[in-house]
Design an enzyme around this catalytic site. Structure first.
Site, short mmCIF file in Angstrom:
data_model
loop_
_atom_site.label_atom_id
_atom_site.label_comp_id
_atom_site.label_asym_id
_atom_site.label_seq_id
_atom_site.Cartn_x
_atom_site.Cartn_y
_atom_site.Cartn_z
CG ASN A 1 7.86 2.61 3.07
OD1 ASN A 1 8.57 3.17 4.04
ND2 ASN A 1 6.56 3.14 2.70
N GLY B 1 0.95 -1.14 0.12
CA GLY B 1 -0.07 -0.06 -0.14
C GLY B 1 0.70 1.18 -0.03
CG ASP B 2 3.70 4.56 1.56
OD1 ASP B 2 3.80 5.04 0.58
OD2 ASP B 2 3.71 4.98 2.70
CG LEU B 3 6.39 -1.78 -2.28
CD1 LEU B 3 6.86 -2.22 -0.98
CD2 LEU B 3 5.96 -2.76 -3.24
#
Length: 274
Positions: free
Chosen positions: A184, A178-180
């Site tokens: 991250n 989701g926030d790749l």
């Protein structure tokens, strides 16, 4: 520092001896037993819960290493500390992402089990509410809420939303990090990639991969090649990258201002040409 030490001691059950700030409200903390943990402070309780449940959910399939959650409360999240290294095993990352996506989600927009519907991506609010189709989800939860809070011209984005069903192939909901973005993906001392700071939800798998490409990722071609061997992408996926990047770009406009405006508008126009 005192607050971090007290929170870590309480949540882990092990006395915390010293801490140093990594960035913002993130601290590396040494415990009395010699272990190291990372403590993150959030002002919003739902942000702590969303990240803790996201970490549990993407760890569940066991296909990629994820820091273990050591404890959390309304304002603090304590996780396992992973020593940094250099990127090496790109193929394992690609295969693991494919398997993570294949593990699926109950619906587009579904939150992790026991996770909040009102979640966060970085410092921006993010809704996770199950809907029947990806076009409905992407328009109503990932484009329109952020567009309304910016000064960007709505035309290109409204045109994209109107054509989502024809622009993107129909696929089942994937379990997304989701926030790749590349920051991250944490490369450890053994060369493996660990996933950190997720904003997990059910979505279209191409969104994770597009975000991975947004600011560059080490060994990206090898990552994508290994992914494609396990879970082949639908034809034309490269042309759809700008479409899937609209969400993180809109978040950046919201959080950091119109320095990202031109890139975001260009992505919307490119999406219409896919």
């Amino acid at each position: 520092m005192t607050d971090a030490l007290a929170a870590v001691s309480e949540l882990t059950g092990v006395p915390a001896e010293q801490a140093h700030r990594i960035s913002g409200s993130v601290y590396e903390v040494e415990l009395a037993d010699g272990d190291l943990v990372v403590a993150k402070r959030h002002s919003q309780p739902t942000a702590v819960l969303a990240e803790a449940k996201s970490l549990d959910w993407i760890a569940e399939p066991g296909v990629l290493p994820v820091p273990a959650v050591r404890g959390h409360n309304d304002h603090w999240l304590v996780i396992e500390q992973i020593e940094p290294g250099t990127p090496q095993d790109a193929e394992a990352l690609g295969r693991g992402l494919a398997e993570l996506h294949l593990s699926g989600a109950p619906a587009f927009g579904s939150a992790p089990p026991d996770g909040p519907a009102n979640a966060w991506i970085g410092l921006a609010p993010m809704a996770n509410r199950p809907v029947d189709s990806w076009p409905e989800f992407y328009a109503s939860q990932r484009i329109e809420p952020y567009l309304r809070r910016t000064t960007l011209p709505p035309g290109p984005f409204e045109a994209v939303c109107a054509r989502l069903a024809e622009l993107v192939p129909n696929e089942p909901p994937a379990r997304l990090h989701g926030d790749l973005w590349s920051g991250n993906v944490h490369w450890a001392t053994d060369g493996r990639a660990w996933l950190i700071d997720p904003a997990a939800h059910g979505g279209h798998r191409e969104t994770d991969l597009a975000m991975l490409q947004l600011f560059g990722c080490p060994l990206l071609e090898r990552v994508l090649g290994a992914y494609n061997e396990v879970y082949p992408l639908a034809p034309g996926w490269q042309a759809r990258v700008p479409l899937h990047q609209l969400f993180p770009l809109l978040v950046h406009v919201l959080l950091f201002g119109n320095g990202y405006a031109s890139q975001t508008i260009s992505a919307a126009r490119a999406a219409l040409r896919a």
